[in-house]
Design a protein around this motif. Structure first.
Motif, PDB file in Angstrom:
ATOM      1  N   THR A  42       0.812  -1.216   0.000  1.00  0.00           N
ATOM      2  CA  THR A  42       0.000   0.000   0.000  1.00  0.00           C
ATOM      3  C   THR A  42       0.848   1.270   0.000  1.00  0.00           C
ATOM      4  O   THR A  42       0.321   2.365  -0.136  1.00  0.00           O
ATOM      5  N   GLU A  43       2.149   1.128   0.190  1.00  0.00           N
ATOM      6  CA  GLU A  43       3.028   2.299   0.300  1.00  0.00           C
ATOM      7  C   GLU A  43       4.287   2.062  -0.523  1.00  0.00           C
ATOM      8  O   GLU A  43       4.793   0.941  -0.558  1.00  0.00           O
ATOM      9  N   VAL A  44       4.829   3.116  -1.083  1.00  0.00           N
ATOM     10  CA  VAL A  44       6.067   2.969  -1.846  1.00  0.00           C
ATOM     11  C   VAL A  44       7.225   2.544  -0.943  1.00  0.00           C
ATOM     12  O   VAL A  44       8.154   1.847  -1.368  1.00  0.00           O
ATOM     13  N   PHE A  47       8.016  -1.071  -1.007  1.00  0.00           N
ATOM     14  CA  PHE A  47       8.847  -1.480  -2.151  1.00  0.00           C
ATOM     15  C   PHE A  47      10.312  -1.177  -1.875  1.00  0.00           C
ATOM     16  O   PHE A  47      11.195  -1.974  -2.162  1.00  0.00           O
ATOM     17  N   LYS A  48      10.532   0.002  -1.321  1.00  0.00           N
ATOM     18  CA  LYS A  48      11.899   0.429  -1.046  1.00  0.00           C
ATOM     19  C   LYS A  48      12.591  -0.557  -0.109  1.00  0.00           C
ATOM     20  O   LYS A  48      13.711  -1.004  -0.358  1.00  0.00           O
ATOM     21  N   ASP A  49      11.922  -0.923   0.949  1.00  0.00           N
ATOM     22  CA  ASP A  49      12.520  -1.851   1.909  1.00  0.00           C
ATOM     23  C   ASP A  49      12.696  -3.242   1.295  1.00  0.00           C
ATOM     24  O   ASP A  49      13.686  -3.928   1.558  1.00  0.00           O
ATOM     25  N   TYR A  50      11.736  -3.647   0.475  1.00  0.00           N
ATOM     26  CA  TYR A  50      11.854  -4.952  -0.191  1.00  0.00           C
ATOM     27  C   TYR A  50      13.049  -4.967  -1.147  1.00  0.00           C
ATOM     28  O   TYR A  50      13.860  -5.899  -1.135  1.00  0.00           O
ATOM     29  N   PRO A  84      -1.245   5.010  -9.111  1.00  0.00           N
ATOM     30  CA  PRO A  84      -0.487   6.036  -8.356  1.00  0.00           C
ATOM     31  C   PRO A  84       0.736   5.441  -7.656  1.00  0.00           C
ATOM     32  O   PRO A  84       1.815   6.041  -7.653  1.00  0.00           O
ATOM     33  N   LEU A  85       0.577   4.257  -7.093  1.00  0.00           N
ATOM     34  CA  LEU A  85       1.697   3.606  -6.413  1.00  0.00           C
ATOM     35  C   LEU A  85       2.763   3.181  -7.430  1.00  0.00           C
ATOM     36  O   LEU A  85       3.967   3.357  -7.205  1.00  0.00           O
ATOM     37  N   ALA A  86       2.310   2.648  -8.544  1.00  0.00           N
ATOM     38  CA  ALA A  86       3.246   2.201  -9.582  1.00  0.00           C
ATOM     39  C   ALA A  86       4.113   3.364 -10.079  1.00  0.00           C
ATOM     40  O   ALA A  86       5.307   3.196 -10.331  1.00  0.00           O
ATOM     41  N   GLU A  87       3.505   4.534 -10.164  1.00  0.00           N
ATOM     42  CA  GLU A  87       4.276   5.700 -10.609  1.00  0.00           C
ATOM     43  C   GLU A  87       5.384   6.026  -9.621  1.00  0.00           C
ATOM     44  O   GLU A  87       6.507   6.375 -10.006  1.00  0.00           O
TER      45      GLU A  87
END
Ligand SMILES: [Zn+2]
Length: 302
Positions: A42-44, A47-50, A84-87
């Motif tokens: 649900t949050e960018v 992704f960053k942490d992953y 929006p998240l994908a962007e």
């Protein structure tokens, strides 16, 4: 000892027992594609942490079991549908694609073949071109034939040479066209389902070993992190030549992904010794009282 590469496995979801069994079975190197985690993020920041885990802790963890870990970076097709998240993820990706051990952009492509998936697939093909990395394509499980052709068509539209593109999750329906068009054809071996070891062996018998790659895609679902060595053993039993086994379960993945400049056989032929006393961000793979595995007699405890 026979060596294997599993060029598609999601080891963040696997245990240390898996790592031990994989190494014992001859797996010397793995590639972990960035993918989705079973539930949408649900949050960018997630992704960053992953992404950081893929180039950081997991790479370190694999090393403690004698396996060299590489990864691919990308926005998976399922989560491309949260536009929006994908962007935001697209803004993040350039910061990670140049990190050590990143061997491709992937796994990207189509899931439901929506407009948003198409848009972010194309953007990531452009990114791959820009940074000169191979691409790992995830082909859809539904409407596979059409989705696979479309993945290749679009990749060609963006000018990527087929030699830089690995098309994964193939089956008997897709393999011929993928090979004919000059792509790497990867196969995910799922236990008891779609693509099992026997069918894989039949494909290698029929098409030969050229540009065919075997992987496990083991993750949090029912899957087998030993699918590559097990398939190799079955191929041997079925009379497939040793050289063909070596190509499909080791060499082809190495040739395809070493085009990144990030993967080198010397990484495991001349590895740094295993030292489970090592720490990453203050953590080791050991828990209280466990005896660390330390290789090499020149290491002195201090
Ligand atoms: Zn995958």
């Amino acid at each position: 000892m026979e060596m294997f590469i599993d060029p598609h496995i999601h080891v963040v979801s696997r245990t240390t027992d898996d790592y031990e069994a994989m190494r014992k079975a001859g797996i010397v190197a793995i590639i972990e594609p960035a993918f989705w985690l079973g539930q949408p993020r649900t949050e960018v920041g997630s992704f960053k942490d992953y992404f950081s885990t893929l180039v950081g802790w997991e790479r370190f963890r694999a090393k403690q079991f004698g396996i060299v870990h590489y990864c691919t970076m990308g926005l998976n097709s399922k989560e491309a549908n949260n536009v929006p998240l994908a962007e935001e993820v697209m803004e993040l990706l350039p910061l990670y694609v140049g990190k050590e051990g990143v061997v491709a952009i992937g796994e990207i492509g189509y899931d439901d073949q929506t407009e948003a998936e198409d848009r972010f697939y194309r953007l990531q093909l452009e990114l791959a071109k820009e940074v000169n990395l191979p691409v790992l394509i995830h082909t859809p499980h539904r409407d596979k034939k059409k989705g696979t052709c479309r993945s290749m068509d679009v990749s060609e539209e963006h000018g990527l040479p087929p030699s830089m593109v690995i098309v994964d999750h193939n089956n008997e329906e897709t393999v011929k066209e993928v090979l004919d068009r000059g792509y790497w054809a990867a196969f995910t071996i799922y236990p008891h389902t779609k693509m099992g070891s026997e069918r894989m062996a039949e494909i290698v018998k029929h098409y030969g070993p050229e540009r065919i790659i075997v992987d496990s895609a083991a993750d949090w679902g029912i899957s087998d992190p030993l699918a590559v060595p097990k398939t190799a053993a079955l191929m041997r039993k079925m009379g497939i030549p040793e050289e063909h086994i070596r190509m499909t379960c080791y060499q082809n993945a190495l040739t395809a992904y070493s085009q990144s400049g990030q993967m080198d056989e010397m990484d495991w032929l001349k590895p740094e010794p295993i030292d489970q006393r090592e720490r990453q961000f203050g953590n080791s793979v050991l828990r209280g009282g466990q005896t660390p595995r330390v290789e090499g007699s020149d290491i002195v405890e201090n």
